[in-house]
Structure formats: structure tokens, C-alpha cells
Design a protein around this motif. Structure first.
Motif, PDB file in Angstrom:
ATOM      1  N   LYS A  67     -65.261  60.993 -25.071  1.00 57.23           N
ATOM      2  CA  LYS A  67     -65.668  60.837 -26.462  1.00 57.23           C
ATOM      3  C   LYS A  67     -64.462  60.906 -27.404  1.00 57.23           C
ATOM      4  O   LYS A  67     -64.268  61.831 -28.168  1.00 57.23           O
ATOM      5  CB  LYS A  67     -66.672  61.937 -26.845  1.00 57.23           C
ATOM      6  CG  LYS A  67     -67.361  61.669 -28.172  1.00 57.23           C
ATOM      7  CD  LYS A  67     -67.904  62.951 -28.771  1.00 57.23           C
ATOM      8  CE  LYS A  67     -68.377  62.671 -30.183  1.00 57.23           C
ATOM      9  NZ  LYS A  67     -68.804  63.911 -30.873  1.00 57.23           N
ATOM     10  N   GLU A  70     -61.726  64.517 -28.365  1.00 58.93           N
ATOM     11  CA  GLU A  70     -62.071  65.671 -29.200  1.00 58.93           C
ATOM     12  C   GLU A  70     -61.065  66.784 -28.898  1.00 58.93           C
ATOM     13  O   GLU A  70     -61.244  67.573 -27.965  1.00 58.93           O
ATOM     14  CB  GLU A  70     -63.501  66.139 -28.902  1.00 58.93           C
ATOM     15  CG  GLU A  70     -64.575  65.325 -29.581  1.00 58.93           C
ATOM     16  CD  GLU A  70     -64.619  65.578 -31.085  1.00 58.93           C
ATOM     17  OE1 GLU A  70     -63.994  66.557 -31.550  1.00 58.93           O
ATOM     18  OE2 GLU A  70     -65.277  64.797 -31.790  1.00 58.93           O
ATOM     19  N   GLY A 136     -73.010  64.308 -22.348  1.00 57.33           N
ATOM     20  CA  GLY A 136     -73.370  65.309 -23.349  1.00 57.33           C
ATOM     21  C   GLY A 136     -74.510  66.198 -22.879  1.00 57.33           C
ATOM     22  O   GLY A 136     -74.423  67.425 -22.977  1.00 57.33           O
ATOM     23  N   GLY A 185     -70.299  72.128 -34.332  1.00 58.51           N
ATOM     24  CA  GLY A 185     -71.095  70.995 -33.859  1.00 58.51           C
ATOM     25  C   GLY A 185     -71.900  70.350 -34.971  1.00 58.51           C
ATOM     26  O   GLY A 185     -72.033  69.118 -35.027  1.00 58.51           O
ATOM     27  N   LYS A 189     -71.353  66.608 -36.470  1.00 55.04           N
ATOM     28  CA  LYS A 189     -72.582  65.900 -36.097  1.00 55.04           C
ATOM     29  C   LYS A 189     -72.637  65.603 -34.605  1.00 55.04           C
ATOM     30  O   LYS A 189     -72.973  64.486 -34.180  1.00 55.04           O
ATOM     31  CB  LYS A 189     -72.716  64.617 -36.911  1.00 55.04           C
ATOM     32  CG  LYS A 189     -72.813  64.870 -38.418  1.00 55.04           C
ATOM     33  CD  LYS A 189     -72.921  63.586 -39.203  1.00 55.04           C
ATOM     34  CE  LYS A 189     -72.993  63.874 -40.706  1.00 55.04           C
ATOM     35  NZ  LYS A 189     -73.088  62.619 -41.525  1.00 55.04           N
ATOM     36  N   ASP A 190     -72.314  66.619 -33.811  1.00 53.66           N
ATOM     37  CA  ASP A 190     -72.371  66.493 -32.349  1.00 53.66           C
ATOM     38  C   ASP A 190     -73.401  67.494 -31.834  1.00 53.66           C
ATOM     39  O   ASP A 190     -73.125  68.694 -31.705  1.00 53.66           O
ATOM     40  CB  ASP A 190     -70.996  66.777 -31.739  1.00 53.66           C
ATOM     41  CG  ASP A 190     -70.940  66.428 -30.259  1.00 53.66           C
ATOM     42  OD1 ASP A 190     -71.994  66.503 -29.592  1.00 53.66           O
ATOM     43  OD2 ASP A 190     -69.841  66.088 -29.765  1.00 53.66           O
ATOM     44  N   TYR A 192     -74.585  67.860 -28.949  1.00 53.79           N
ATOM     45  CA  TYR A 192     -74.300  68.398 -27.617  1.00 53.79           C
ATOM     46  C   TYR A 192     -73.408  69.651 -27.685  1.00 53.79           C
ATOM     47  O   TYR A 192     -73.421  70.475 -26.789  1.00 53.79           O
ATOM     48  CB  TYR A 192     -73.630  67.329 -26.746  1.00 53.79           C
ATOM     49  CG  TYR A 192     -74.416  66.039 -26.698  1.00 53.79           C
ATOM     50  CD1 TYR A 192     -75.702  66.010 -26.162  1.00 53.79           C
ATOM     51  CD2 TYR A 192     -73.891  64.859 -27.224  1.00 53.79           C
ATOM     52  CE1 TYR A 192     -76.435  64.837 -26.130  1.00 53.79           C
ATOM     53  CE2 TYR A 192     -74.609  63.676 -27.193  1.00 53.79           C
ATOM     54  CZ  TYR A 192     -75.883  63.676 -26.657  1.00 53.79           C
ATOM     55  OH  TYR A 192     -76.613  62.504 -26.635  1.00 53.79           O
TER      56      TYR A 192
END
Length: 300
Positions: A67, A70, A136, A185, A189-190, A192
Motif C-alpha cells: 500500500k 506507509e 488489510g 488509522g 482513513k485506513d 485496517y
């Protein structure tokens, strides 16, 4: 790269704070392993939480690389991977043979075969966003396992009424870490990253509550299936005080008063009196344990 972007200052702040707190969480078991090193024994400590934590770090690094890099997730989980590996190596050095075999089996199944299978399936069967989604949800599942793993000791805490194997510092750092990563998170806006930390916060609070409840309790010895039990009726022992015969004392001091509370067989009482008469001369009273189910008399 939302976590490192200064366009998201709060995400950056919570990501950095999350790294600091999580690093402290990884270091929390150091007193435990120092104790293992000093005693040359793993005592009652288990390897499962560290094996599961290692696997979780491996998964999160893989997820963060897939992703769009990160960075905060990569840095903290890379540090965790190294620290958990050191813990597991120390466990292998000092664990008994049975503990070593068990740890080797779960590492083979989880960290080698399990991670290898996930790697192959996600890379070969999924592409683009679907790969991120799949990874995720896998990360969510095993992050929950990391929070649940230390709870394996809760049964021991309840049984023994001792918090010896559940350090308060670890529970506190897990709780704080869960709060910070949940906020991180949300900000990036994650889901997972955010979701498993709700459960992490809950488990952390439960552990701290148990610690506070049992911290001043008297530990219960659980060495065997009969430990902590009161003796049954046929196994009761009667404490009999028998006056010792001594020429240095007045004649009335040599009187033996019958025990009326719990009757002792005549043969046992006679044997006890004989043992008392043969005892050392510097004691006026001899304490005798008489077993109800055996004629044996034990002088203490």
C-alpha cells in the motif's frame, strides 16, 4: 505517504507518537527476559505472544509495502520484527525441551508456512486494490491475535491470584498504543489500521483491571491437582500435646491429660507417649501429629 505528509499534521503527529509508544511496548518484556536470563529458565512464561507478534510484524510490513509505502507502519514493524526475534532466540536458549519443540512447531506453521502461503496467494491471485483489501483484512485478523495472545495468561492469573506473569507496564503500553494507532488509522482513513485497535484498547483495559484486582491478593499454589484443597475426613491429622516426663519437674507436670475433642486410638496414644518420653530433655511439651487413617505418629 499520507502519514509523513505535513499536509496531514495530525496524522504525522499520531504516527510518530504511535512509533514511540509501540517501540516502548516492544521493549516492555525486557524485565521478563532479564529474569529468564538470570534464572536460566523460562519458568511459567510462554512463547506464543512473541511468535504471534513476530508474525504480525511480518504481515504489516508486507501490507505497508503493497500500500504505497506507509512509512510509519514499516519503521515500527521493522523494529518489532528485530526485537521479537531476539526474544524468541532467548526463549529457545533457556526453554525446556518440550517448550522448544512447541515453539519450533508453531513458528514453522505460522511464520514460515502461513506467511509463505499468504505471500503466494496475495501476489498471484490478487492485483491492485483487491490485493490491498485482502492483505488489510488478514492484518486485522492477526493484529487481534496479538492483542488476544497475552490474555492466555489471564487464566493463570485467576487460578493463582497472582499477577507475576502479567506485567502492568505491558498492559498499559498496549492500551496507549491501541488508542494512538486507532486515531492514526482514522486520520489517514485506513480502517485496517483503526479497527483492530478498538479490540486492543478493550483487552488492555481488561488486563489492567485484573492487575488492580489481584495485585494485593495472596497467591495460591497450584503445584498439583490436590494442591490448595483441605484434607478429607479420613486424612485428617490431630495435633496432640503430650506432657514430657522429666525428673526435674514436679510430679504433677508429668500427668497426661486425655484428648476429648477427637478421640485417638489407645495404641496411637501409647506410642506417642513412649516417643515423648524418649525425646530430648530440654522440652516440656512434645507436639505429636496422629494420622486418623494410619497408626503412624509424627513428632514435631
Amino acid at each position: 505517504m499520507a502519514g509523513l505528509s505535513m499536509q496531514h499534521p495530525w496524522a504525522f503527529a499520531f504516527g510518530l507518537l504511535g512509533n514511540v509508544i509501540s517501540f516502548a511496548t516492544f521493549l516492555a518484556p525486557i524485565p521478563t527476559f532479564y529474569r529468564i536470563y538470570k534464572s536460566k529458565s523460562t519458568e511459567g512464561f510462554q512463547s506464543v505472544p512473541y511468535v504471534v507478534a513476530l508474525f504480525s510484524c511480518m504481515l504489516w510490513i508486507f501490507y505497508a509495502l503493497v500500500k504505497s509505502n506507509e512509512t510509519f507502519l514499516i519503521t515500527i514493524n521493522a523494529a518489532g520484527l528485530v526485537i521479537e526475534s531476539v526474544y524468541i532466540i532467548m526463549y529457545f536458549v533457556y526453554a525446556p525441551k518440550k517448550g522448544k519443540l512447541f515453539t519450533a512447531k508453531i513458528m514453522l506453521l505460522l511464520n514460515v508456512l502461513g506467511f509463505g502461503l499468504i505471500l503466494l496467494v496475495t501476489l498471484l491471485a490478487f492485483k491492485g486494490d483487491k490485493r490491498v483489501v485482502m492483505l488489510g483484512w488478514i492484518c486485522v485478523g492477526f493484529s487481534v491475535s496479538v492483542f488476544v495472545a497475552p490474555l492466555s495468561i489471564i487464566k493463570r492469573v485467576i487460578q493463582t491470584k497472582s499477577v507475576e506473569y502479567m506485567p502492568f507496564s505491558l498492559s498499559l503500553s498496549l492500551t496507549l498504543s491501541a488508542v494512538v494507532w486507532f486515531l492514526y488509522g482514522l486520520l489517514i482513513k485506513d480502517k485496517y489500521v483503526a479497527l483492530p485497535n478498538i479490540l486492543g484498547f478493550t483487552f488492555g483495559v481488561v488486563q489492567m483491571a485484573l492487575y488492580m484486582f489481584y495485585m494485593n491478593k495472596t497467591p495460591v499454589v497450584t503445584g498439583g491437582k490436590d494442591s490448595g484443597k483441605l484434607p478429607s475426613a479420613d486424612q485428617e491429622h490431630v495435633l496432640v500435646n503430650i506432657a514430657k516426663l522429666s525428673p526435674a519437674l514436679p510430679e504433677k507436670s508429668s500427668e497426661v491429660h486425655p484428648v476429648t475433642d477427637r478421640a485417638v486410638p489407645r495404641s496411637c496414644a501409647a506410642e506417642a507417649a513412649a516417643v515423648a518420653a524418649m525425646g530430648p530433655t530440654n522440652r516440656d511439651v512434645v507436639d505429636v501429629f496422629v494420622s486418623r487413617h494410619s497408626p503412624a505418629v509424627h513428632v514435631v
